[in-house]
Scaffold this active site. Structure first.
Site, PDB file in Angstrom:
ATOM      1  CE  LYS A 216      -3.909   1.930   2.688  1.00 48.63           C
ATOM      2  NZ  LYS A 216      -4.717   1.767   3.914  1.00 48.63           N
TER       3      LYS A 216
ATOM      4  CB  SER B 205      -8.341   2.740   2.661  1.00 47.07           C
ATOM      5  OG  SER B 205      -7.368   2.307   3.588  1.00 47.07           O
TER       6      SER B 205
ATOM      7  CB  SER C 240      -7.780  -0.276   5.408  1.00 49.70           C
ATOM      8  OG  SER C 240      -8.608   0.841   5.579  1.00 49.70           O
TER       9      SER C 240
END
Lengths: 501, 490
Positions: A84, A158, A182
């Site tokens: 990420k 996310s 997330s």
């Protein structure tokens, strides 16, 4: 090396490792195939923000040479991965999915990235995320990430790209970051296995952690066994992160794949499995029933328990973690670059900044109460079981949290987070994994949680389950799903659809 | 029978021995202390409520049990008292305020219940700064005075918990410490006070405005006695979800009486002579010499950020106050609250959330630095307060501090940097008396150990006290009271 007749980049991590060790494929072949996959499909899927292809190929050549020389680089020798875009990677910017971020490349790898490289893994690039990493984005400045199973659907968030990439064969595993859910949301949306470890299990040094008392980094891969392999590499005390634990990561007793789950006591949490106000489809209900039957067959005992206070977890997170995040985002994003921050993200964070300290403090105390209620279960039970997500991934348009009323907050924001936030508030390790498909063939997910630092129990149950089920073996047919999306999107689009990149 | 003064200052094991040897009964001891309280406490104001009949009843039960061979252990029949933020069944709780109705709890706080099970006899509820906040200008139940001089304060906020033990009104007491509220009164009154690790002692039944920093701990006249009480009150409590499950480790006080191999860290920034009263500098030097003579090694350690402890503590410590009362309570009771209490609470409610959060993060950083320092040494040694107790200041009839804002602020926020540092670090910290100031008032140092290593600090203090003897000094209460009355008349 079967891989069920698939190409190597679609194999799961265990198969890839075995094949590399046996010389059936080389790290270079695997990384090249992975990069080709990115080239072919990522313009539509948008899993990656920055690619580090040249360095990945260099590393793959070095890994291939090492193998030829009989040297093992570690348990992830030659395995491609991405992170990420919230973790520092030397030479790449850390954008947090925002145009307002400082574009200066990081000087040093985050501890997690450094540990993975030291274990032989090869970084491909950084993954798309909801701007600033806390969900609620309505648009994506670097391109709309799409679910590889159906490109009109949300990939979850996310850590959106961290779920897309492993499902699409664009990296064998990913490292996401989970504050409220997330890691688990994108894993569930794409039919993968993803773990939110206990807070403190994995170093956060080099990660941008606005949710400073809740952010955790965790792996996403096809199988629980793969997630465990990666966790064992990244877990452990880091002097650079004083909040990391020194507790050892224990191993499950025996071999779960062979020994089953005799004597394991599992509680099904009513509020997180049949949530109020969100009627489940028959396919979801049937899938949960099948999981329960399967675990019973493996020797576990299951019963339904009620933990009423978990219903407040979403609200409590909004009154606390959102404020933590907003406080950090204020001076570098919201004030200087208000217009360039996504409308959904900035509205949510600006609202959080209005939470007064007494209310925040009250919510923090309430979080401790909810946590205690969850922890109490672990006297009688070894693990908790819930839905991994409320249904399959919704259409992208329906997933945008455009809040116009209090009803919208309940409908768009709170309802879908009931499966994830309670375990974040409780700070227990929580793993989602695929448990079936809905009527459209989209993945459905189940979640397991255990007592703090007891990741071993979660792995034990998930590995035993995956030994007798095949959901984790399914792969999206990208030729078909991407072609069908391209065909439909060449038709005139509403201007709000996606941001175009 | 021992004299009233002997009973007043007898240690826990001395009383326990007398009880079992038939020299004294718990009833004798309790009666003697109640008489002492009745005679001198109108001047000292250590107690808000004296539970005479209940204490005598409990003492006679304790005596009967002991006579029947039902021995509840070292605290059986030992008189004690608690800060009036803690529930004792059948006694009123005032929290030192007129803004709350007097509560008459049906159930004991967990510490009290554990002491009751151990046979200890509660004499009553001890005076404090309003709601445990510190800085009180007008005390609704009288201003607590220092046991060594009625012209001086007993310090905040567990004031009576310090002065009652020093004056021999009870053998030990229980206080509550958020930023120094046990250690401050222990230092000012010349007794030993322990802030345990957060989570070591249950807080169930105790008002805790600093919900993530307030701790409950014992005060007594020696480290060994503090250890005895800690052993009884510590340990997991299902009613306090934040209490720790770790085993309670107790010091081995019979071990050889030297400290060879022990490493004591000193944070020079906290010892700077320009920040300390000259008597404190001198007394600390003497104490360090004693530790060296006992064989301990003194090591200089750095704790970057230690200077910020006071600010970080003040910005964050009020965070539990809003949730401790129903919404709107603080504003609707503004007029009934003391000027210092309400100013302090109003100020913490106005701290913007992002400032509060920044301070909370900084607390974690400072804590990490303290823990790092404790990796290299067994304990950290620091002053408890910057000087001896200050003089009692008069307040004007309208409840404002006579000396104006600057003084209000000064007394609302006593510095006690080192105390606040160890609170923020959430390490156990033990305050023990050292050589007194030139005006005869007590001075004190702290020994802070690693989390849950109370035993380390207690053992070091015990060995220190076996040679130093400062903890054996007692005020002559009769003279202290007479001197004050003389002064008032003059």
């Amino acid at each position: 090396m079967s891989g069920a007749g698939r190409e190597p980049h679609l194999w799961h991590l265990g198969e890839q490792s075995d094949a590399i060790a046996a010389g059936a494929i080389t790290p270079l072949e695997l990384v090249e195939a992975t990069l080709t996959q990115v080239e072919r499909f990522d313009d539509d899927l948008h899993a990656y923000l920055s690619l580090d292809a040249e360095r990945a190929l260099d590393a793959a050549r070095a890994a291939t040479r090492a193998l030829a020389e009989g040297r093992s680089l570690g348990p992830l020798h030659g395995i491609p991965f991405g992170v990420k875009d919230q973790l520092a990677v030397a030479g790449l910017p850390t954008t947090l999915g925002s145009r307002a971020s400082d574009p200066t490349p990081a000087v040093r790898d985050a501890t997690v990235v450094a540990r993975l490289r030291a274990a032989g893994a090869i970084l491909i690039g950084t993954h798309t995320m909801h701007e600033l990493g806390k969900g609620g984005a309505t648009d994506f400045p670097f391109g709309q990430p799409r679910n590889p199973w159906d490109l009109t659907r949300s990939p979850g968030g996310s850590s959106s790209g961290s779920g897309i990439a492993p499902a699409a064969g664009m990296g064998s595993f990913a490292i996401g970051e989970d504050t409220g859910g997330s890691v688990r949301s994108p894993a569930a949306a794409s039919g993968l296995t993803g773990l939110r470890p206990t807070f403190g299990r994995v170093s956060r040094h080099g990660g941008v952690c606005f949710g400073w008392n809740a952010d955790t980094f965790g792996p996403i891969a096809h199988r629980a066994a793969d997630v465990e392999t990666v966790l064992r590499v990244i877990a452990g005390y880091d002097p650079a992160d004083p909040l990391t634990t020194r507790r050892p990561l224990t191993a499950a007793p025996g071999t779960p794949e062979r020994d089953g789950l005799k004597g394991v006591r599992i509680a099904i949490v009513e509020e997180m499995t049949w949530p109020a106000g969100a009627p489940l489809g028959d396919d979801v209900t049937a899938a949960i029933d099948a999981v329960v039957a399967c675990l019973r067959e493996l020797g576990a005992s299951l019963e339904v328990v009620s933990i009423p206070s978990v219903r407040h977890a979403v609200t409590l997170t909004q009154a606390t973690t959102d404020v933590d995040v907003a406080s950090e985002a204020l001076t570098r994003w919201l004030r200087p670059a208000w217009d360039s921050v996504d409308r959904g993200v900035r509205t949510r964070l600006a609202a959080a900044l209005l939470v007064p300290t007494p209310l925040y403090a009250r919510a923090m105390r309430a979080r401790a109460v909810v946590r205690e209620h969850v922890l109490r279960s672990f006297g009688r039970f070894d693990a908790l079981l819930t839905l991994g997500a409320v249904g399959s991934a919704p259409p992208i348009e329906a997933s945008r949290e455009r809040i116009a009323s209090a009803q919208d907050v309940a409908r768009l924001v709170s309802a879908r987070r009931i499966t994830s936030h309670p375990f974040s508030v409780a700070n227990v390790p929580a793993l989602v994994m695929p448990m079936g498909v809905d009527a459209d063939g989209m993945p459905l997910a189940v979640q397991l949680a255990a007592a703090p630092y007891d990741e071993a129990t979660v792995f034990r149950i998930a590995r035993a389950y995956q030994a007798v089920t095949v959901w984790h073996e399914r792969r999206p047919n990208l030729e078909q799903s991407v072609a069908s999306w391209r065909a439909s999107s060449s038709a005139p689009q509403a201007p709000t659809e996606g941001s175009g990149g | 029978m021992p004299s009233a003064d002997d009973i007043a200052f007898a240690s826990i094991p001395t009383l326990a021995g007398w009880y079992r040897d038939g020299i004294l009964t718990p009833e004798d001891a309790v009666r003697s202390m109640l008489e002492r309280i009745e005679r001198f406490d109108p001047a000292l104001r250590a107690f808000i409520h004296v539970a005479g009949p209940a204490a005598l009843r409990d003492a006679s039960i304790a005596a009967r049990e002991l006579a029947a061979g039902h021995d509840r252990g070292p605290l059986h029949g030992i008189p004690y008292a608690v800060k009036d933020t803690m529930a004792v069944a059948g006694m009123p709780t005032t929290h030192g305020t007129r803004a709350l109705p007097v509560a008459w709890p049906q159930r004991d706080a967990t510490v009290v219940a554990r002491l009751r099970d151990a046979g200890a006899v509660c004499l009553g509820k001890l005076n404090l700064h309003e709601l445990g906040a510190g800085g009180t200008v007008v005390f609704p139940f009288g201003e607590p005075r220092n046991a060594w001089s009625l012209d001086h304060v007993a310090e905040s906020s567990s004031s009576g918990s310090g002065s009652a033990v020093a004056a021999g009104f009870c053998t030990f007491s229980i206080g509550e410490d958020t930023g120094g509220s046990i250690r401050g009164p222990a230092a000012a009154n010349g007794v030993v006070g322990l802030r345990p690790t957060f989570g070591r002692v249950s807080r169930y039944g105790v008002l805790c405005h600093g919900w993530n920093a307030a701790t409950v701990g014992p005060l007594a006249r020696s480290a060994a006695e503090v250890a005895t009480v800690l052993q009884v009150v510590a340990g997991h409590d299902p009613a306090d979800s934040l209490s720790a499950r770790r085993p309670v480790l107790m010091p081995d006080l019979d071990r050889s009486q030297h400290l060879r191999g022990v490493r004591i860290g000193i944070i020079q920034a906290l010892m700077a002579p320009d920040t300390l009263h000259a008597d404190v500098v001198r007394a600390l030097e003497g104490a360090v010499d004693t530790f060296v003579a006992l064989g301990a090694e003194i090591v200089d350690v750095e704790v970057p950020g230690a200077d910020h402890a006071v600010a970080l503590q003040l910005i964050t410590a009020g965070d539990g106050a809003p949730a401790a009362h129903p919404p709107g309570w603080w504003s609707s009771h503004y007029a009934q609250l003391d000027q210092a209490t309400r100013t302090r609470m109003a100020a913490s409610a106005l701290v913007p959330t992002r400032v509060y959060l920044r301070a909370m993060r900084a607390r974690a950083v400072v804590r990490a630095r303290v823990l790092e320092a404790l990796e290299r040494v067994d304990v950290l040694l620091a002053p408890t307060a910057e000087g001896p107790a200050r003089r009692v200041l008069a307040a004007s009839p309208d409840g404002a501090a006579e000396d104006g804002n600057a003084v209000t602020i000064a007394r609302a926020f006593p510095s006690r940097r080192a105390s606040k540092l160890f609170s923020i670090a959430n390490v156990p910290a033990l305050a023990i008396p050292i050589a007194p100031a030139s005006n005869g008032l007590p001075l004190s140092l702290q020994l802070a150990a690693r989390p849950f290593a109370e035993a380390t600090a207690l053992r070091l203090a015990h060995v220190f006290q076996s040679v130093s003897g400062w903890h054996r000094r007692h005020p002559d209460i009769e003279r202290v009271v007479a001197a004050h009355e003389g002064g008032v008349r003059a």
